[in-house]
Scaffold this active site. Sequence first.
Site, mmCIF file in Angstrom:
data_model
loop_
_atom_site.group_PDB
_atom_site.id
_atom_site.type_symbol
_atom_site.label_atom_id
_atom_site.label_comp_id
_atom_site.label_asym_id
_atom_site.label_seq_id
_atom_site.Cartn_x
_atom_site.Cartn_y
_atom_site.Cartn_z
ATOM 1 N N ARG A 134 56.068 22.397 35.496
ATOM 2 C CA ARG A 134 57.528 23.425 35.016
ATOM 3 C C ARG A 134 57.569 22.611 33.652
ATOM 4 N NH1 ARG A 134 54.859 25.497 37.351
ATOM 5 N NH2 ARG A 134 55.338 26.902 38.735
ATOM 6 N N SER B 98 63.518 32.145 39.496
ATOM 7 C CA SER B 98 63.741 31.070 40.332
ATOM 8 C C SER B 98 64.915 29.971 39.127
ATOM 9 C CB SER B 98 62.440 30.385 40.749
ATOM 10 O OG SER B 98 61.194 30.604 41.233
ATOM 11 N N GLU C 61 66.115 25.727 36.389
ATOM 12 C CA GLU C 61 65.025 25.978 35.573
ATOM 13 C C GLU C 61 65.283 26.128 34.094
ATOM 14 O OE1 GLU C 61 60.676 28.307 35.816
ATOM 15 O OE2 GLU C 61 61.226 27.402 37.927
#
Length: 351
Positions: free
Chosen positions: A160, A239, A343
């Site tokens: 990520r 998420s 995130e």
Amino acid sequence: MQELHDAPLAPLTTFRLGGPAARLLTATTDAEVIAAVREADASGTPLLVIGGGSNLVIGDKGFDGTALRIATKGFELSGTSLELAAGEVWTDAVARTVEAGLAGIECLAGIPGSAGATPIQNVGAYGQEVSSTITEVVAYDRRTRETVTIPNTECAFSYRHSRFKAEPDRFVVLRVRCELEEANGLSAPLKYPETARAMGVEQGDRVPLSAARETVLGLRAGKGMVLDPEDHDTWSAGSFFTNPILDPAAFQDFLGRVHDRLGPDVTPPAFPAEDGRTKTSAAWLIDRAGFTKGYGGGPARISTKHTLALTNRGAATTEDLLALAREVVAGVHAAFGVTLVNEPVTVGVSL
């Protein structure tokens, strides 16, 4: 290039949250994108680049600067080589590659947002990451004031993360180039246990491309991870927290806390990561810390379908969302000594 003033930004995000931008530009060509960025840089105006808005948390006060919405179009397929304009809708692009019989991104179906955002976050799900297919990224470099082509090896992809995320004020992605696989209508080998189980096959097996895509869409929908205007569980950024990656000492401390809290027979999810570290599950941590599906009494709550998604139930503010996020972060840290990291990108606010 469309220009609006005091323009609402909430409708441009999947959270449907955030105040207005002093100025909103919508660019439909690479040249317009570059011109807008250059103008902002030359005048010293703060710049916010918006793609699909699926990974964005904007403060209630909005953005006092120029918001640039990238709405470029372009899907070019030559053999197994694919080039996408940054403004292409990602999930539509995935569908078209499946229709073309090419494997490599079929398990990334249903992920909201634009193609240009995928290398920034190194988007991944169900055993695939875009970094495994991206060959190069074309971007405007605000430091050198020129268009550059950055090969995969220089993108610094990791979980990520990427060079683009590490230098958020430097690069504006214009195009993404990928190399896919012709596998006689079959998917790439399935790496994710849940996907293989859902399809009744073994990990490593290949399945028909369309079946892989449909299975992933079904799994995502069951978790509220496919956009649906009528379903508030999808009014989210997917998420909200990344899965923590712990060094050996931190992981041992974590295990001790798990056993103290939940009992010696409880084993948390653990997956090997780089440099001898271990990745665990943010969703598991959140749930075991007491934040179950549907948690929250206000207009921002945890999804009723998945503990990793924080949602706007229709009347939330960004501050409502952040209050819930901070509560979850504090609760998980108190329970397990692990600090969750958000995130989505935050604008004008922070946890």
